[in-house]
Every structure is written in C-alpha cells, then in structure tokens.
Write a protein that holds these residues in place. Structure first.
Motif, short mmCIF file in Angstrom:
data_model
loop_
_atom_site.label_atom_id
_atom_site.label_comp_id
_atom_site.label_asym_id
_atom_site.label_seq_id
_atom_site.Cartn_x
_atom_site.Cartn_y
_atom_site.Cartn_z
N ALA A 27 1.43 8.51 3.48
CA ALA A 27 2.59 8.46 2.57
C ALA A 27 3.60 9.56 2.86
CB ALA A 27 2.12 8.55 1.13
N ARG A 28 3.20 10.58 3.58
CA ARG A 28 4.15 11.64 3.95
C ARG A 28 5.16 11.17 4.99
NH1 ARG A 28 -0.60 15.37 3.80
NH2 ARG A 28 -0.62 15.33 6.08
N SER A 29 4.83 10.11 5.75
CA SER A 29 5.74 9.69 6.81
C SER A 29 6.10 8.21 6.80
CB SER A 29 5.16 10.06 8.18
OG SER A 29 3.90 9.46 8.36
N ILE A 30 5.35 7.39 6.08
CA ILE A 30 5.64 5.96 6.00
C ILE A 30 5.49 5.50 4.56
CG2 ILE A 30 5.05 5.40 8.41
CD1 ILE A 30 2.29 4.57 7.48
N PRO A 31 6.10 4.37 4.20
CA PRO A 31 5.99 3.89 2.81
C PRO A 31 4.53 3.66 2.40
CG PRO A 31 7.71 2.69 3.98
CD PRO A 31 6.99 3.52 5.00
N ASP A 32 4.20 4.11 1.19
CA ASP A 32 2.85 3.94 0.65
C ASP A 32 2.58 2.46 0.39
OD1 ASP A 32 0.37 5.05 -0.54
OD2 ASP A 32 1.19 4.20 -2.39
N ARG A 33 1.35 2.05 0.58
CA ARG A 33 0.96 0.65 0.37
C ARG A 33 0.92 0.28 -1.11
NH1 ARG A 33 -0.36 -1.74 5.01
NH2 ARG A 33 -1.41 -0.65 6.68
N GLY A 34 0.81 1.25 -1.99
CA GLY A 34 0.78 0.98 -3.42
C GLY A 34 -0.63 0.69 -3.92
N ASP A 35 -0.82 0.86 -5.21
CA ASP A 35 -2.13 0.67 -5.83
C ASP A 35 -2.65 -0.75 -5.70
OD1 ASP A 35 -2.17 3.35 -6.57
OD2 ASP A 35 -1.39 2.95 -8.58
N ASP A 36 -1.77 -1.75 -5.73
CA ASP A 36 -2.21 -3.14 -5.63
C ASP A 36 -2.91 -3.43 -4.31
OD1 ASP A 36 -1.51 -3.92 -8.15
OD2 ASP A 36 0.33 -4.97 -7.55
N TYR A 37 -2.49 -2.77 -3.24
CA TYR A 37 -3.13 -2.95 -1.94
C TYR A 37 -4.62 -2.65 -2.06
CZ TYR A 37 -4.46 -2.14 2.92
OH TYR A 37 -5.10 -2.17 4.13
N PHE A 38 -4.95 -1.55 -2.71
CA PHE A 38 -6.34 -1.12 -2.84
C PHE A 38 -7.09 -1.94 -3.88
CE2 PHE A 38 -3.94 2.34 -1.05
CZ PHE A 38 -4.71 2.68 0.04
N LYS A 39 -6.42 -2.29 -4.94
CA LYS A 39 -7.03 -3.07 -6.01
C LYS A 39 -7.43 -4.47 -5.52
CE LYS A 39 -6.21 -4.63 -10.74
NZ LYS A 39 -5.25 -4.66 -11.84
N HIS A 40 -6.61 -5.05 -4.67
CA HIS A 40 -6.84 -6.42 -4.18
C HIS A 40 -7.15 -6.44 -2.69
CE1 HIS A 40 -5.40 -7.79 -8.05
NE2 HIS A 40 -4.34 -7.02 -7.90
N PHE A 41 -7.80 -5.39 -2.20
CA PHE A 41 -8.03 -5.25 -0.77
C PHE A 41 -8.78 -6.44 -0.17
CE2 PHE A 41 -10.44 -4.05 2.96
CZ PHE A 41 -9.43 -3.53 3.77
N GLU A 42 -9.85 -6.88 -0.81
CA GLU A 42 -10.66 -7.97 -0.24
C GLU A 42 -9.84 -9.24 -0.04
OE1 GLU A 42 -14.49 -8.63 -2.06
OE2 GLU A 42 -14.80 -6.47 -2.29
N ALA A 43 -9.06 -9.60 -1.03
CA ALA A 43 -8.21 -10.79 -0.92
C ALA A 43 -7.15 -10.59 0.16
CB ALA A 43 -7.55 -11.12 -2.25
N ARG A 44 -6.58 -9.41 0.20
CA ARG A 44 -5.55 -9.10 1.21
C ARG A 44 -6.15 -9.17 2.61
NH1 ARG A 44 -1.33 -8.75 3.90
NH2 ARG A 44 -0.58 -6.79 4.74
N HIS A 45 -7.35 -8.63 2.78
CA HIS A 45 -8.02 -8.66 4.09
C HIS A 45 -8.26 -10.10 4.53
CE1 HIS A 45 -10.17 -6.78 7.37
NE2 HIS A 45 -11.21 -7.58 7.16
#
Length: 181
Positions: A27-45
């Motif tokens: 997040a210091r150098s690129i846009p953060d993925r946001g909390d939803d990325y982690f919350k819905h990781f399995e579906a996103r994967h």
C-alpha cells in the motif's frame, strides 16, 4: 532456486498469506486491494482462475524451493486478440532488493512471447516508485506516456516482444535464474 509457476487452486492459502503479510508494504507504493479482497478471497481466487482458463489473463506466483512460501506475483492481464497484455507484479517485502522482480519479469516476458504468443506488453507505475521503474527498464520496457494512477502521477511503459528468441534478456548481475515450471 526459485520457481515462477502458473497460478493454481492449491496456491490459495499461500497466496492469501502473502497478500496479508505484505498488505501495508504494498500500500505504500500501489493502490491497496481493500478489505473486500481479503473478505472474499476464496471466491475471488476461483474467479481469476476461471478467467485464466478462459485465456483472459495469465497469473503466476514466485515460490521458494519448497513451494510453500510465495515471494511474489507476476501477472499478464487483459490479454487481447492483437497479442497485447498488461504486466503487473509485486514482490514480498522480505524478498525486495534481491533482483527477484527483475528476474521474474524477464522470465515472464520470455513466456509471454513463447508460451502465450503475445507481441507486446505494457506496465504502469507511479513516478515515486524508483524500484519499479528500475525493474521495468532492466526488463526492456521503455516509458511511453505520463499517466495518473490512483490519483498519483505515473508512467506507462511498453515493451515489444521479439521473434526468434530476442525477447529474453540476461538476468541482472547477482540475481538467480528461475527454475522452469
């Protein structure tokens, strides 16, 4: 020795750990993925694996010798019928500064031409990310335009992939070559 491997379903636990461990660093150098990325990781994967199977993207993970730790991601997204794609990558904080990004990007550029029949790649970075700019330059990318990336000044880079093997560049001094996967 490290391995750059095409993303698979069984990479999910290690990939999630990699993203969580490095979230603040990224997040210091690129846009953060946001909390939803982690919350819905399995579906996103599962969704990105389906997109990869459809030929829309090519996702890769950089793994250690044991294959259980992920040290980076190097991806080709938005594949076009014209043979173009956008390259993106992220390397774990603990592995930064060791030449891994350059080596992995160079390896994926070769694969883009030989395995995926792509003819050119683009990549973007913010102007305040000198490490990323150096990786892209070492991997044969050239700046082509100034852009705004997530509200910050940035640069779009481009690289034409050669025919007949000239798409490969030598590894940077002091870096290790990747094992084929």
């Amino acid at each position: 020795m490290l391995t750059l491997t095409r993303l698979r379903a069984d990479h999910a636990p290690a990939l999630l750990a990699f993203e969580r461990e490095n979230r603040a660093y990224f997040a210091r150098s690129i846009p953060d993925r946001g909390d939803d990325y982690f919350k819905h990781f399995e579906a996103r994967h599962a969704a990105i694996l389906a997109e990869q199977a459809a030929g829309l993207h090519h996702f890769h993970v950089l793994q250690d010798d044991q294959g259980d730790a992920i040290l980076g991601r190097v991806n080709l997204i938005d594949i076009t019928a014209a043979g173009t794609a956008e390259l993106g990558y992220r390397i774990a904080e603990r592995a930064a500064g060791q030449g891994l990004a350059t080596t992995a990007v160079q390896d994926l550029c070769t694969r883009a031409a030989t395995d995926y029949n792509l003819t050119s790649l683009t990549a973007v970075t913010t102007t305040d990310n000198p490490a990323s700019k150096a990786v892209l330059t070492r991997a044969g990318f050239a700046p082509v335009e100034d852009i705004v990336l997530d509200g910050r000044p940035g640069t779009r880079y481009s690289r034409t992939l050669g025919v007949g093997g000239d798409e490969a560049l030598p590894p940077p001094p002091g870096s290790s070559a990747l094992k084929p996967s």
